[in-house]
Scaffold this active site. Structure first.
Site, short mmCIF file in Angstrom:
data_model
loop_
_atom_site.label_atom_id
_atom_site.label_comp_id
_atom_site.label_asym_id
_atom_site.label_seq_id
_atom_site.Cartn_x
_atom_site.Cartn_y
_atom_site.Cartn_z
N GLY A 26 0.78 -1.24 0.00
CA GLY A 26 0.00 0.00 0.00
C GLY A 26 0.81 1.28 0.00
O GLY A 26 0.30 2.33 0.40
N ASN A 42 1.71 3.09 -2.57
CA ASN A 42 1.09 4.06 -3.49
C ASN A 42 -0.18 4.65 -2.91
O ASN A 42 -0.47 5.84 -3.11
CB ASN A 42 0.83 3.42 -4.85
N ARG A 58 -15.51 -15.57 -9.84
CA ARG A 58 -14.97 -14.26 -10.16
C ARG A 58 -16.06 -13.19 -10.23
O ARG A 58 -15.92 -12.08 -9.73
CB ARG A 58 -14.25 -14.38 -11.50
N ARG A 91 -5.73 -8.20 -9.23
CA ARG A 91 -6.84 -8.87 -9.92
C ARG A 91 -7.12 -8.12 -11.21
O ARG A 91 -7.12 -6.88 -11.22
CB ARG A 91 -8.13 -8.84 -9.07
N LEU A 131 -9.64 -6.70 -13.87
CA LEU A 131 -11.05 -6.30 -13.80
C LEU A 131 -11.76 -6.77 -15.08
O LEU A 131 -11.22 -6.65 -16.18
CB LEU A 131 -11.18 -4.78 -13.68
N HIS A 183 1.65 1.28 -12.97
CA HIS A 183 2.42 0.09 -13.35
C HIS A 183 3.90 0.45 -13.36
O HIS A 183 4.27 1.50 -13.89
CB HIS A 183 1.97 -0.40 -14.74
N ASP A 218 -2.82 -3.93 -18.25
CA ASP A 218 -1.94 -2.75 -18.26
C ASP A 218 -1.96 -2.05 -19.62
O ASP A 218 -0.92 -1.64 -20.14
CB ASP A 218 -0.50 -3.18 -17.90
#
Ligand code: GRF
Length: 215
Positions: free
Chosen positions: A20, A22, A79, A105, A107, A123, A159
């Protein structure tokens, strides 16, 4: 795209799976008056994620939804059920923007469409190079001379959404992958609040793949 008046704090949710840092950089920018937002919920799919303990220590609302906690009829991970629970928590929080901060995860398209162009990710590479896991080590192994980080809007891919901001890090000859990752992380902590601040303060639009700061 619309812009939001910089003096109106925007309700923001953070999704994380790990330490955590960021998330803390975003919160620090908010507290410093540099980011017109307020974190209304921190959500994690990992029980015991250090980022959640940090959020709790700051008195921020947290929700833990372990992705293994939702099972389908065959006993596999459900999911869709897990995502529905995350979306419900986000909607209940009133979040208008979502920042993925080490959220491990992918999305689904349905999730992304629920918050169109309001989900950001960070990223640790200069995308489109080195998407996916261990991006810093991928870059180091490839022998690049320039590495860095990217903040982008989230789309259905890995990404792959429109790029908001990138910051560059020089790779030094004596660097280990850990050295490089450490210096990239320092830039991430600058990039994430900077990118969100710009999106909130300036008009912008998406033209094909390109995100442009202009009307
Ligand atoms: C960061 O390197 C980020 O770029 C990537 O996951 C890592 C999360 O680190 N998506 P932290 O949990 O924010 O410290």
């Amino acid at each position: 795209m619309t812009s939001t008046a910089p003096h109106t704090p925007v309700p923001l949710a953070v999704l994380l799976s790990g330490r955590g840092s960021n998330f803390l950089a975003l919160q620090a920018a908010i507290e410093a008056g540099e980011l017109p937002a307020r974190i209304v919920r921190v959500v994690s799919n990992v029980e015991g994620a250090p980022g959640i303990a940090r959020a709790e220590a700051l008195g921020l609302p947290t929700t833990i939804l372990p992705h293994g906690g939702h099972r389908n009829a065959e006993g596999g991970v459900d999911r869709k059920g897990h995502e529905a629970a995350v979306i419900a928590a986000l909607e209940e929080s009133g979040a208008e923007w979502i920042c993925l901060a080490g959220y491990m995860r992918l999305l689904s398209p349905g999730f992304v469409q629920r918050f169109p162009r309001r989900i950001l990710n960070i990223h640790p590479s200069l995308l489109p190079a080195f998407p996916g896991l261990h991006a810093q080590e991928q870059a180091w192994r490839h022998g690049v001379r320039i590495a860095g980080c990217t903040v982008h809007l989230v789309d259905d891919g890995l990404d792959s959404g429109p790029i908001v901001l990138q910051r560059v890090v020089e790779v030094r000859d004596g660097d280990t992958p850990d050295d490089l990752a450490r210096r990239i992380l320092q830039e991430e902590h600058i990039a994430y609040p900077q990118a969100l601040r710009r999106l909130l303060a300036e008009p912008w639009r998406v033209d094909g793949r390109r995100l442009c700061f202009s009307t």
